[in-house]
Design a protein around this motif. Structure first.
Motif, short mmCIF file in Angstrom:
data_model
loop_
_atom_site.label_atom_id
_atom_site.label_comp_id
_atom_site.label_asym_id
_atom_site.label_seq_id
_atom_site.Cartn_x
_atom_site.Cartn_y
_atom_site.Cartn_z
N LEU A 1 0.83 -1.20 0.00
CA LEU A 1 0.00 0.00 0.00
C LEU A 1 0.87 1.26 0.00
CD1 LEU A 1 -2.92 1.04 0.12
CD2 LEU A 1 -2.76 0.97 2.62
N TYR A 2 1.91 1.26 0.80
CA TYR A 2 2.83 2.39 0.89
C TYR A 2 3.47 2.67 -0.48
CZ TYR A 2 6.97 5.01 2.58
OH TYR A 2 7.95 5.94 2.79
N SER A 3 3.74 1.60 -1.22
CA SER A 3 4.42 1.75 -2.51
C SER A 3 3.55 2.44 -3.56
CB SER A 3 4.85 0.37 -3.03
OG SER A 3 5.76 -0.24 -2.14
N ALA B 1 9.37 -6.51 13.79
CA ALA B 1 8.80 -6.36 12.45
C ALA B 1 7.96 -5.10 12.35
CB ALA B 1 7.95 -7.59 12.10
N PHE B 2 7.17 -4.83 13.37
CA PHE B 2 6.30 -3.65 13.33
C PHE B 2 7.09 -2.35 13.46
CE2 PHE B 2 3.12 -6.86 14.80
CZ PHE B 2 2.28 -6.76 13.71
N PHE B 3 7.95 -2.26 14.48
CA PHE B 3 8.60 -0.95 14.66
C PHE B 3 9.72 -0.72 13.64
CE2 PHE B 3 10.74 -3.36 18.25
CZ PHE B 3 12.04 -3.30 17.79
N LYS B 4 10.33 -1.79 13.14
CA LYS B 4 11.38 -1.57 12.15
C LYS B 4 10.78 -1.23 10.78
CE LYS B 4 14.84 -1.36 12.98
NZ LYS B 4 15.86 -2.38 13.26
N ALA B 5 9.68 -1.88 10.41
CA ALA B 5 8.99 -1.49 9.17
C ALA B 5 8.51 -0.05 9.28
CB ALA B 5 7.82 -2.43 8.90
N LEU B 6 8.02 0.33 10.47
CA LEU B 6 7.59 1.71 10.70
C LEU B 6 8.76 2.67 10.50
CD1 LEU B 6 5.62 3.88 11.73
CD2 LEU B 6 6.26 3.21 14.07
N LEU B 7 9.93 2.34 11.01
CA LEU B 7 11.09 3.22 10.87
C LEU B 7 11.55 3.32 9.42
CD1 LEU B 7 13.17 2.26 14.04
CD2 LEU B 7 12.18 4.50 13.52
N PRO C 1 -0.32 3.11 6.05
CA PRO C 1 0.53 1.99 6.51
C PRO C 1 1.38 2.35 7.73
CG PRO C 1 0.62 2.20 4.12
CD PRO C 1 -0.10 3.40 4.63
N LEU C 2 1.87 3.58 7.79
CA LEU C 2 2.65 3.99 8.95
C LEU C 2 1.81 3.95 10.22
CD1 LEU C 2 4.62 7.03 7.45
CD2 LEU C 2 5.51 4.77 7.98
#
Length: 646
Positions: free
Chosen positions: A98-100, A343-349, A467-468
């Motif tokens: 979605l972000y892409s 996975a959640f906080f690193k994808a967020l970063l 997504p963020l």
């Protein structure tokens, strides 16, 4: 349901890749993202059914290999470990898709990009649902292929092509170990099916492997080989060099590879093989040492980097080290718990960094940022949440999972466990420091970008912000919600994990972690707070301090900034000798022998003969008449000689 979860991404990848030009970019984007969202929803339903309600099962699809007495089915193993990974992979991947929409809006190859993303996701899903080691190896290698395609997506950039090749080759080196480990499993157990391997482990706990003059403990050898494979995928010290270079791919790729998928494959594989590793204590000790060293090493390098994506990449490498030394002290639940929260906080970063890069006209150097927190406040807050979780501060997710790992390492009461605790605590200080260094350099202080860039800094579109926000919810709540299930009391953990993980009672460091002294629990938290305070002192209150420290400790800074010179060392030890050997075979073997006496030699001989024969074609009639006369004389001579004895 499990078939839809796994194969819907493959369907989307196929349609977008083959028919992308026919259906158009927008249709390809909507199709692949929609199918991933369906997979994510079904994964949540599956998690409820399997992990919470205890209904683990195996779905056999078809017989894959049948040779003599050896039969191998293509089956999907759905237990709690798989269910956790399904949620992590599909949720993060769908958010990246979605972000892409927004991040890749100006790219000319959107359909190809989304096809690669979905292919990557399918391969990862195949890996985590595998019922046997050969099927896992298929997904393992498929993830490697897809990562090569994604890292080198912008193939017009020489650096992207080099990074893709580097990732591919480093992982192939590690995969030799994984392949040999699978072969060792088959030799020892006569099967590669998990359901047949695990019950047989106790009976073969003392088995030995003999090869030539060498004899060793079979399970230790097998586990070390499997660990080598895991080291490559999960970028552990020594086989980590591909990970930072993978930043050459688009930022959504960085989030997908570094957060929930490829780099966690090694952690998942070791957790899946926990019934084998529990009977190989020496191998677990090696895993602990390597994981602890990786956590410390990567954190030291992260202190000195200026590329915003590379800082986060090295933090990924460091956090993977935590997961590995958790496995080394038999805290498998803690490792998977940290895998999920990370996975959640690193994808967020990563996606937050992409939002910053998008706002700054593709600028990634933090030295050219600053003073933008008022211009993109939503991104700033979300990056702050991700950094807070990464630093392991309450009440966000990283606090619950990372501190549990450190407590389990201490509770293990071994030399390697104690070393892991202290190296992990030191890494916690550095993690907090470079996380706030990133925030301060990126968002605070005076603007360091040119006026044109600053005038056009803007918040990302909503398709990138949604997504963020979803990932931020995971970064805030996943630790609190999952703690009791993943690493709670023994009875609750046993009900949650079922047979997915195996721990010998005397090795249950998670249970012991709940009873460590208070100072063991508080030290990482205090250290992290001190790291944040130090970052504020260095980069906000006394901004001249970093330059002073670099000047005083220049050799140390150079050592860290150049990543401990691993790339330079490997270049001397492996790359240059390999190129030199290749040149010898190329020039001295291929060209001088094979080509010279093979195709090139045949061509040269043909040319010489043709040149001589062509001289007979003079165009004069009397030359041809003379040749005919010679031919006639030759025939008559042959006839007379042949009939002389009659």
């Amino acid at each position: 349901m499990e078939k839809l979860i796994v194969f819907l991404p493959l369907l989307g990848s196929f349609i977008a890749g083959v028919f992308g030009k026919v259906i158009g970019d927008r249709a390809a984007q909507v199709l692949t993202t929609g199918l991933l969202l369906v997979s994510a929803v079904l994964s949540i339903v599956t998690f409820k059914n399997v992990a919470l309600d205890g209904n683990a099962y195996v779905a056999t699809l078809f017989t894959w290999i049948s040779s003599g007495d050896f039969t191998l089915s293509w089956a999907l193993k759905i237990d709690t470990l798989t269910a956790v990974m399904l949620i992590v992979v599909t949720v993060v991947s769908s958010m990246v898709h979605l972000y892409s929409f927004g991040y890749m809006s100006e790219d000319k190859s959107k359909a190809r990009f989304f096809s690669y993303l979905s292919l990557f996701t399918f391969m990862m899903l195949m890996l985590v649902t595998s019922d046997n080691l050969v099927q896992m190896f298929f997904g393992w290698e498929g993830v490697g292929l897809a990562s090569y395609l994604l890292i080198g997506f912008w193939y017009h950039k020489e650096s992207a092509c080099a990074a893709a090749m580097k990732a591919f080759l480093v992982n192939r080196v590690a995969d030799i170990g994984f392949a040999l480990g699978i072969m060792g499993i088959f030799v020892l157990f006569g099967t590669v099916n998990f359901a047949e391997i695990f019950p047989a482990v106790p009976g073969l706990a003392e088995a030995q492997f003999s090869f030539l003059w060498f004899e060793g403990h079979a399970l230790t050898i097998i586990c070390l080989l499997l660990f080598i494979g895991a080291m490559g995928k999960s970028a552990q010290l020594g086989l980590h060099t591909w990970l930072p270079d993978a930043m050459e791919g688009p930022t959504p790729v960085s989030a997908l590879i570094h957060a929930a998928t490829m780099v966690t494959a090694g952690v998942f594989m070791l957790a899946r093989m926990s019934p084998v590793f529990e009977f190989a204590p020496t191998a677990l000790e090696v895993v602990t040492y390597v994981g602890a060293a990786t956590a410390f090493f990567a954190a030291t390098v992260g202190l000195t980097q200026f590329d915003i994506k590379r800082v986060i990449a090295y933090s990924t490498c460091s956090q993977l080290g935590y997961m590995f030394f958790a496995i080394g002290v038999s805290a498998y639940g803690g490792a998977i718990f940290h895998l999920m929260t990370h996975a959640f906080f690193k994808a967020l970063l990563f996606l937050g960094a992409g939002s910053v890069i998008h706002a700054m006209h593709h600028e990634q150097d933090m030295r050219k940022m600053g003073g933008i927190y008022k211009l993109i406040p939503a991104t700033y807050i979300l990056m702050w949440i991700g950094s807070w979780a990464l630093a392991g501060l309450p009440p966000f997710a990283g606090f619950f999972s990372k501190d549990l790992i450190l407590e389990a390492a201490w509770a293990d009461q071994t030399t390697h466990g104690n070393l892991a605790y202290w190296l992990g605590t030191a890494a916690a200080f550095m993690t907090a420091f470079y996380s706030w260094r990133l925030l301060i350099m990126t968002f605070h202080g005076n603007p360091r970008a040119d006026k044109h860039t600053m005038d056009h800094v803007h918040e990302s579109p909503m398709v990138m912000m949604i997504p963020l926000l979803v990932l931020a919810v995971g970064a805030v709540l996943s630790g609190w919600l999952g703690y009791s299930y993943f690493v709670g009391e023994v009875a609750e953990r046993a009900a949650f994990w079922g047979d997915a993980l195996f721990i010998l009672p005397e090795n249950d460091s998670v249970a012991a972690a709940h009873h460590v002294p208070t100072w063991v629990k508080l030290t990482p938290l205090v250290i992290s707070v001190l790291g944040i305070v130090a970052a504020y002192v260095f980069y906000m209150f006394v901004p001249s301090l970093p330059e002073t420290f670099v000047r005083i400790f220049r050799p140390v800074h150079a050592f860290l900034f150049n990543k401990w010179y691993f790339d330079e060392l490997y270049d001397v030890l492996f790359v240059r000798p390999t190129k030199a050997l290749g040149r010898v075979f190329w020039k001295g073997g291929d060209e001088a022998i094979i080509d010279a006496y093979g195709p090139n030699g045949a061509v040269s001989l043909t040319r010489v003969i043709s040149a001589q024969v062509s001289k007979l074609q003079s165009g004069y009639v009397y030359h041809y008449a003379f040749a005919m006369l010679i031919g006639v004389v030759g025939l008559i001579t042959w006839y007379i000689i042949g009939n002389a004895g009659q």
